[in-house]
Design a protein around this motif. Structure first.
Motif, short mmCIF file in Angstrom:
data_model
loop_
_atom_site.label_atom_id
_atom_site.label_comp_id
_atom_site.label_asym_id
_atom_site.label_seq_id
_atom_site.Cartn_x
_atom_site.Cartn_y
_atom_site.Cartn_z
N ALA A 186 71.79 91.16 -30.37
CA ALA A 186 72.78 91.81 -31.26
C ALA A 186 72.09 92.75 -32.24
O ALA A 186 72.58 93.86 -32.50
CB ALA A 186 73.58 90.74 -32.01
N LEU A 187 70.95 92.34 -32.75
CA LEU A 187 70.20 93.18 -33.69
C LEU A 187 69.78 94.50 -33.02
O LEU A 187 69.90 95.57 -33.62
CB LEU A 187 68.98 92.42 -34.21
N GLY A 188 69.33 94.42 -31.78
CA GLY A 188 68.96 95.64 -31.06
C GLY A 188 70.12 96.61 -30.92
O GLY A 188 69.97 97.81 -31.15
N VAL A 189 71.28 96.08 -30.59
CA VAL A 189 72.48 96.92 -30.44
C VAL A 189 72.86 97.57 -31.77
O VAL A 189 73.19 98.76 -31.82
CB VAL A 189 73.65 96.10 -29.87
N VAL A 190 72.80 96.80 -32.85
CA VAL A 190 73.15 97.36 -34.16
C VAL A 190 72.16 98.45 -34.55
O VAL A 190 72.55 99.50 -35.08
CB VAL A 190 73.25 96.26 -35.23
N TYR A 191 70.88 98.25 -34.26
CA TYR A 191 69.90 99.31 -34.56
C TYR A 191 70.15 100.56 -33.72
O TYR A 191 69.88 101.67 -34.17
CB TYR A 191 68.47 98.81 -34.37
N PHE A 192 70.65 100.39 -32.49
CA PHE A 192 71.03 101.56 -31.68
C PHE A 192 72.00 102.43 -32.48
O PHE A 192 71.85 103.64 -32.55
CB PHE A 192 71.73 101.13 -30.39
N ALA A 193 73.02 101.79 -33.03
CA ALA A 193 74.06 102.54 -33.74
C ALA A 193 73.61 102.98 -35.13
O ALA A 193 73.95 104.08 -35.57
CB ALA A 193 75.32 101.68 -33.86
N ALA A 194 72.86 102.14 -35.82
CA ALA A 194 72.50 102.44 -37.21
C ALA A 194 71.36 103.45 -37.32
O ALA A 194 71.32 104.22 -38.26
CB ALA A 194 72.10 101.15 -37.94
N VAL A 195 70.44 103.42 -36.35
CA VAL A 195 69.27 104.31 -36.43
C VAL A 195 69.28 105.27 -35.25
O VAL A 195 69.52 106.45 -35.40
CB VAL A 195 67.95 103.49 -36.49
N ALA A 201 64.92 98.57 -32.75
CA ALA A 201 65.66 98.16 -31.56
C ALA A 201 64.68 97.68 -30.49
O ALA A 201 64.90 96.66 -29.84
CB ALA A 201 66.52 99.30 -31.03
N GLU A 202 63.59 98.43 -30.33
CA GLU A 202 62.58 98.02 -29.34
C GLU A 202 62.04 96.63 -29.67
O GLU A 202 61.93 95.78 -28.78
CB GLU A 202 61.42 99.02 -29.31
N ALA A 203 61.69 96.39 -30.92
CA ALA A 203 61.14 95.09 -31.31
C ALA A 203 62.14 93.97 -31.02
O ALA A 203 61.76 92.91 -30.50
CB ALA A 203 60.75 95.10 -32.79
N ALA A 204 63.40 94.20 -31.35
CA ALA A 204 64.42 93.18 -31.12
C ALA A 204 64.58 92.91 -29.62
O ALA A 204 64.62 91.75 -29.19
CB ALA A 204 65.75 93.61 -31.74
N PHE A 205 64.67 93.98 -28.83
CA PHE A 205 64.86 93.78 -27.38
C PHE A 205 63.61 93.22 -26.71
O PHE A 205 63.71 92.44 -25.76
CB PHE A 205 65.32 95.08 -26.71
N GLN A 206 62.42 93.59 -27.17
CA GLN A 206 61.18 93.02 -26.60
C GLN A 206 61.15 91.51 -26.84
O GLN A 206 60.81 90.75 -25.94
CB GLN A 206 59.94 93.68 -27.21
N ARG A 207 61.47 91.08 -28.05
CA ARG A 207 61.49 89.65 -28.34
C ARG A 207 62.55 88.95 -27.51
O ARG A 207 62.32 87.88 -26.95
CB ARG A 207 61.72 89.41 -29.85
N ALA A 208 63.73 89.56 -27.41
CA ALA A 208 64.81 88.97 -26.61
C ALA A 208 64.41 88.89 -25.14
O ALA A 208 64.68 87.88 -24.47
CB ALA A 208 66.09 89.80 -26.77
N LEU A 209 63.71 89.91 -24.64
CA LEU A 209 63.27 89.90 -23.25
C LEU A 209 62.27 88.77 -23.01
O LEU A 209 62.33 88.08 -21.98
CB LEU A 209 62.65 91.25 -22.89
N ALA A 210 61.38 88.54 -23.95
CA ALA A 210 60.43 87.43 -23.83
C ALA A 210 61.18 86.09 -23.80
O ALA A 210 60.83 85.19 -23.03
CB ALA A 210 59.43 87.46 -24.98
N LEU A 211 62.22 85.96 -24.61
CA LEU A 211 63.01 84.73 -24.63
C LEU A 211 63.79 84.54 -23.32
O LEU A 211 64.04 83.41 -22.91
CB LEU A 211 63.97 84.74 -25.82
N CYS A 212 64.16 85.64 -22.67
CA CYS A 212 64.90 85.57 -21.41
C CYS A 212 64.12 84.84 -20.33
O CYS A 212 64.70 84.26 -19.41
CB CYS A 212 65.25 86.97 -20.90
N GLU A 213 62.81 84.88 -20.41
CA GLU A 213 61.98 84.24 -19.39
C GLU A 213 62.16 82.72 -19.39
O GLU A 213 61.82 82.06 -18.42
CB GLU A 213 60.51 84.60 -19.60
#
Length: 180
Positions: A40-49, A56-68
């Motif tokens: 959710a944080l990544g998506v909000v950064y898409f819109a806000a920044v 957004a990259e940091a949020a999605f990278q962490r989320a991707l690591a958690l997906c494993e």
């Protein structure tokens, strides 16, 4: 806050949630909660920044690591979608395409038409960016068939963009590039 387009407030709430999630005792629940918050944080950064925001990259990278560590496809899809969009918008169309292909493969394996619709729509965009116009047109047409069957109903939107509009736009651009 995000539903009211209060992006900065949403970011503050999500970051506060991330600080609290570290205190959860159940590791599986902690990972799933953090995954949803990071996504959710990544998506909000898409819109806000911007779609290429380092936050957004940091949020999605962490989320991707958690997906494993998580088998829940509905939790993975927004991450793969977001990571692919981020990579594409920062100029790495091939890396973005890989994320979108993973999204397609996982949504097809799960037999989820709504998720397949999103995957096909972003593949129409991705193939267009790679100059693979025939493949982009085919992906757009698959997305449009799924859209017409009502596949979009039954779940939250994964993007501010409607998958039909994405598909139609890149189908038209690809047809134009091919001389039609």
């Amino acid at each position: 806050a995000w539903a009211r387009s209060a992006a900065q407030e949403a970011i503050a709430h999500l970051e506060a949630g991330l600080a609290i999630v570290e205190k959860m005792s159940d590791p599986a629940a902690r990972r799933m909660t953090e995954l949803r918050l990071q996504s959710a944080l990544g998506v909000v950064y898409f819109a806000a920044v911007s779609y290429a925001a380092p936050q957004a990259e940091a949020a999605f990278q962490r989320a991707l690591a958690l997906c494993e560590h998580i088998d829940d496809l509905t939790a993975k899809v927004p991450v793969l979608y977001g990571m692919g969009a981020f990579q594409t918008m920062k100029g790495d169309a091939r890396a973005g395409h890989q994320a979108f292909e993973r999204l397609r493969a996982e949504s097809e394996a799960a037999g989820e038409p709504r998720l397949q619709l999103y995957a096909q729509s972003v593949l129409a965009w991705s193939h267009y960016n790679l100059g693979e116009h025939d493949r982009g047109i085919a992906a757009a047409e698959r997305a449009l068939r799924l859209y017409e069957t009502g596949a979009l109903a039954g779940g939250p939107r994964l993007s501010a963009a409607d998958p039909r509009i994405i598909s139609e736009c890149f189908r038209a651009a690809a047809l134009w590039a091919l001389g039609h």
